[in-house]
Design an enzyme around this catalytic site. Structure first.
Site, PDB file in Angstrom:
ATOM      1  N   ALA A 150      28.125  57.365  37.567  1.00  0.00           N
ATOM      2  CA  ALA A 150      28.118  58.471  36.601  1.00  0.00           C
ATOM      3  C   ALA A 150      28.136  59.824  37.302  1.00  0.00           C
ATOM      4  O   ALA A 150      28.902  60.722  36.931  1.00  0.00           O
ATOM      5  CB  ALA A 150      26.899  58.357  35.683  1.00  0.00           C
TER       6      ALA A 150
ATOM      7  N   CYS B  97      27.530  46.026  40.665  1.00  0.00           N
ATOM      8  CA  CYS B  97      27.845  44.748  40.032  1.00  0.00           C
ATOM      9  C   CYS B  97      28.441  43.752  41.025  1.00  0.00           C
ATOM     10  O   CYS B  97      28.397  42.545  40.812  1.00  0.00           O
ATOM     11  CB  CYS B  97      28.834  44.952  38.885  1.00  0.00           C
ATOM     12  SG  CYS B  97      28.261  46.073  37.608  1.00  0.00           S
TER      13      CYS B  97
ATOM     14  N   ARG C 121      37.350  66.700  48.812  1.00  0.00           N
ATOM     15  CA  ARG C 121      37.801  67.236  47.527  1.00  0.00           C
ATOM     16  C   ARG C 121      36.980  68.454  47.100  1.00  0.00           C
ATOM     17  O   ARG C 121      37.110  68.926  45.975  1.00  0.00           O
ATOM     18  CB  ARG C 121      37.707  66.148  46.456  1.00  0.00           C
ATOM     19  CG  ARG C 121      38.527  64.904  46.791  1.00  0.00           C
ATOM     20  CD  ARG C 121      38.514  63.915  45.664  1.00  0.00           C
ATOM     21  NE  ARG C 121      39.252  64.421  44.515  1.00  0.00           N
ATOM     22  CZ  ARG C 121      39.088  63.979  43.263  1.00  0.00           C
ATOM     23  NH1 ARG C 121      38.209  63.044  43.008  1.00  0.00           N
ATOM     24  NH2 ARG C 121      39.790  64.473  42.285  1.00  0.00           N
TER      25      ARG C 121
ATOM     26  N   ASN D 202      30.733  54.974  34.291  1.00  0.00           N
ATOM     27  CA  ASN D 202      31.963  55.684  34.645  1.00  0.00           C
ATOM     28  C   ASN D 202      32.501  56.496  33.472  1.00  0.00           C
ATOM     29  O   ASN D 202      32.984  57.617  33.649  1.00  0.00           O
ATOM     30  CB  ASN D 202      33.015  54.688  35.143  1.00  0.00           C
ATOM     31  CG  ASN D 202      32.806  54.319  36.600  1.00  0.00           C
ATOM     32  OD1 ASN D 202      33.126  55.078  37.493  1.00  0.00           O
ATOM     33  ND2 ASN D 202      32.238  53.151  36.833  1.00  0.00           N
TER      34      ASN D 202
ATOM     35  N   TYR E 267      50.283  33.870  21.602  1.00  0.00           N
ATOM     36  CA  TYR E 267      50.131  32.419  21.660  1.00  0.00           C
ATOM     37  C   TYR E 267      51.251  31.782  22.476  1.00  0.00           C
ATOM     38  O   TYR E 267      52.429  32.121  22.319  1.00  0.00           O
ATOM     39  CB  TYR E 267      50.144  31.788  20.268  1.00  0.00           C
ATOM     40  CG  TYR E 267      50.458  30.305  20.329  1.00  0.00           C
ATOM     41  CD1 TYR E 267      49.526  29.414  20.860  1.00  0.00           C
ATOM     42  CD2 TYR E 267      51.696  29.808  19.922  1.00  0.00           C
ATOM     43  CE1 TYR E 267      49.810  28.055  20.959  1.00  0.00           C
ATOM     44  CE2 TYR E 267      51.999  28.457  20.014  1.00  0.00           C
ATOM     45  CZ  TYR E 267      51.050  27.582  20.544  1.00  0.00           C
ATOM     46  OH  TYR E 267      51.336  26.246  20.665  1.00  0.00           O
TER      47      TYR E 267
END
Length: 464
Positions: free
Chosen positions: A21, A54, A81, A318, A439
């Protein structure tokens, strides 16, 4: 203690927390504001930024070969940056009235104040570590950061024996149990709940239980840990419950996480029932003009129940960061809420859920019907077809979809995305039966398992 100032009239954004975040917010703000317009300072107390928590179980288990594969963007890339990223620097105080934060260099202990015009709080979560004897002993590990993962791997490498106990059977607990099996350990999972995966209803959790036992994992349900027993060297040697002791050369805490909001609480910012920060749709902290918060330290609106909920997931973090970065950078974005979608796996068993469980629906006073169906991942005659169980909750009379849980083999988990979209669109189960899904025999039966469940649920709610 020193006070660092800004550059002339340049606006300053301060970000607390350097993972999903926080750095998403910083990066998005930088896209919208040049360095001459906005100075961005980010504080991170750890060694790493923008990493996938994760993915840690898969790194520990050997599916991911190296730690750096989990890093989306390095500190050097952020700095290139135009983001002033300060690693190993912990924010210890937020002065809302003065518009500044106090930070401490972890190595030297030196402290300084940094003023801000806009503040982003992205302090994440911390693993639940019960206040029990032995919980702080060497060999007992929470797994939340890359530093945690490395510490665990170091312990596994020097462990004298090959026994491990995982305390808790949520997502992290189940994933870590599999990782330790892959590492050649004998694994016991001690779980206080009726079945593993409390994010599922117990009848669906039972399917996960069977799969874990099939892997050679010993499941101990309805058991409360009372203490961690230690040896003469002070290291963990066993996990004790009221009824038994389970030998352990390593102990993993998979009990879950809590929002890391001590800073926010001390500053007087509003917290919800689960201890997370409360924000508006723009992710601005309620009652504050220039403070935003996102990620695992906030509570979010559940679009199905209409109540605030604590859902610590990287996907949300995010998105929060993108929304916050847009807003602090002069744009406008909102985060409307979640429906509670999550997926995981135990070996080749895929586990998915979205929306409400039975107890969630009971808690908010909804009347509902449930259906459970057995189907297959592909056309039954096509090679590789595997069984799949789908459970669906629908509101009585209205037929509004309330929740879906899926347990099965290859191709099962991502089917939950159909239900997640249906929940977001507030579809009824009757409307779901008309969905035009793809399908072909290699991918699905002619009636997709989710639609089979929707048909059965629609028939049930018509007569309720």
């Amino acid at each position: 203690m020193s006070v660092s100032g800004g550059r002339g009239g340049t606006e300053r954004l301060v970000v607390i927390g350097g993972d999903a975040a926080g750095m998403s917010a910083a990066s998005q703000a930088r896209r919208l504001k040049e360095p001459g317009e906005m100075q961005i300072v980010a504080f991170e107390r750890g060694h790493f930024t923008s990493f996938s928590a994760c993915g840690i179980p898969y790194w520990v288990g050997g599916d991911v070969s190296e730690r750096d594969a989990l890093i989306a963007r390095t500190p050097e890339e952020h700095r290139a940056r135009g983001i002033d990223l300060r690693l190993r620097t912990e924010v210890t105080e937020i002065d809302l009235a003065g518009g500044r934060v106090r930070a401490r260099d972890v190595a030297s202990g030196a402290e300084s104040w940094t003023p801000y015009d806009k503040l982003v709080i992205a302090t994440g979560a911390r693993p639940v570590r019960p206040d029990l004897p032995g919980m702080d002993a060497p060999g007992v590990h929470g797994v939340q950061t890359l530093d945690d993962g490395q510490a665990l791997l170091d312990t596994l490498a020097r462990a004298r024996g090959r026994t491990a106990v995982v305390v808790g059977a949520g997502y992290i607990g189940v994933e870590m149990a599999e990782a330790l099996i892959n590492r050649g350990f004998e694994v016991t999972v001690v779980n206080r709940g009726e079945e593993p995966m409390s994010t599922l209803d117990p009848d669906m959790g039972r399917l996960v239980h069977r799969a874990m036992e099939g892997l050679g994992i010993t499941m101990v349900n309805d058991a409360e840990v009372t203490k961690i027993l230690t040896g003469a060297d002070g290291r963990a040697r066993a996990v004790a419950t009221e009824d038994a002791e389970y030998p352990a050369d390593v102990v993993i805490l998979g009990i879950g996480v809590r929002p890391e909001t001590a800073l926010a609480r001390t500053a007087g910012l509003p917290l919800g029932a689960h201890g997370g920060l409360l924000t508006d749709l723009a992710m601005r902290v309620r009652g504050q003009e220039n403070v935003w918060a996102g990620g695992d330290c906030v509570e979010v609106l559940n679009l199905v129940s209409g109540q605030d909920q604590y859902v610590p997931l990287g996907t949300h973090a995010n998105k929060h960061g993108q929304v916050i970065g847009s807003n602090v950078g002069g744009g406008y974005a909102t985060f409307p809420g979640v429906v509670g979608t999550a997926v995981s796996k135990v070996c080749d068993l895929e586990i998915a859920r979205t929306g409400l469980r039975e107890k969630d629906a009971d808690r908010v006073g909804l009347r509902y019907e449930t259906v459970t169906i057995e189907s297959t991942s592909r056309a039954g005659y096509y090679p590789g077809a595997s069984p799949m169980t789908v459970k669906m909750l629908a509101e009585r009379r209205t037929g509004r979809l309330l929740g879906v849980q899926i347990v099965g083999r290859e191709g099962a988990a991502k089917r939950v995305d159909i239900a997640a979209v249906a929940l977001t669109a507030q579809l009824t189960v009757e409307q779901m039966t008309a969905l035009d899904l793809g399908y072909a025999p290699p991918f699905s039966p002619v009636w997709d398992p989710v639609l089979v469940a929707a048909r059965k649920a629609a028939a049930k709610v018509r007569v309720s």
